[in-house]
Write a protein that holds these residues in place. Sequence first.
Motif, short mmCIF file in Angstrom:
data_model
loop_
_atom_site.label_atom_id
_atom_site.label_comp_id
_atom_site.label_asym_id
_atom_site.label_seq_id
_atom_site.Cartn_x
_atom_site.Cartn_y
_atom_site.Cartn_z
N SER A 102 20.33 0.18 -34.84
CA SER A 102 18.97 0.70 -34.69
C SER A 102 18.96 2.22 -34.61
CB SER A 102 18.31 0.12 -33.44
OG SER A 102 18.24 -1.27 -33.55
N GLU A 103 19.91 2.77 -33.86
CA GLU A 103 19.98 4.23 -33.75
C GLU A 103 20.32 4.87 -35.09
OE1 GLU A 103 22.31 7.78 -31.37
OE2 GLU A 103 22.23 5.78 -30.46
N LYS A 104 21.28 4.30 -35.80
CA LYS A 104 21.64 4.85 -37.12
C LYS A 104 20.44 4.81 -38.06
CE LYS A 104 26.50 3.53 -36.99
NZ LYS A 104 27.50 2.60 -37.54
N PHE A 105 19.71 3.70 -38.04
CA PHE A 105 18.54 3.54 -38.90
C PHE A 105 17.48 4.58 -38.53
CE2 PHE A 105 14.47 1.36 -39.88
CZ PHE A 105 14.63 1.25 -41.25
N LEU A 106 17.20 4.72 -37.23
CA LEU A 106 16.19 5.69 -36.79
C LEU A 106 16.62 7.12 -37.10
CD1 LEU A 106 13.48 6.18 -35.48
CD2 LEU A 106 14.63 6.25 -33.26
#
Length: 106
Positions: free
Chosen positions: A85-89
């Motif tokens: 999720s962090e990578k995507f955001l």
Amino acid sequence: MSQETQPSSDHGGQPDPVLAGFRKSIDNIDAALIHILAERFRITQAVGEYKAKATLPPADPDREARQIARLRKLSEEADLDPEFSEKFLRFIIEEVIRHHEKARGG
């Protein structure tokens, strides 16, 4: 035809109906994600134009950190890998900042 959309021949050459149902759901979710991302970028485009007119910086590291922390928590609650999720955001944030810099003329 991509591997994801190719029918399985496990049922005498006929598409596997269970797999086909899963794939239809995935396709619907993918379409919804695209529409949601498009709407998100329409809004961030307006933010970028506003920031350019108000001479505000394209990036807001404090907000970005708060958003990442908030979405990591949501990811954990949703049983989604918070690292993913962090990578995507972060990918989305980088793209938004790029658009804001472009709106600013930079």
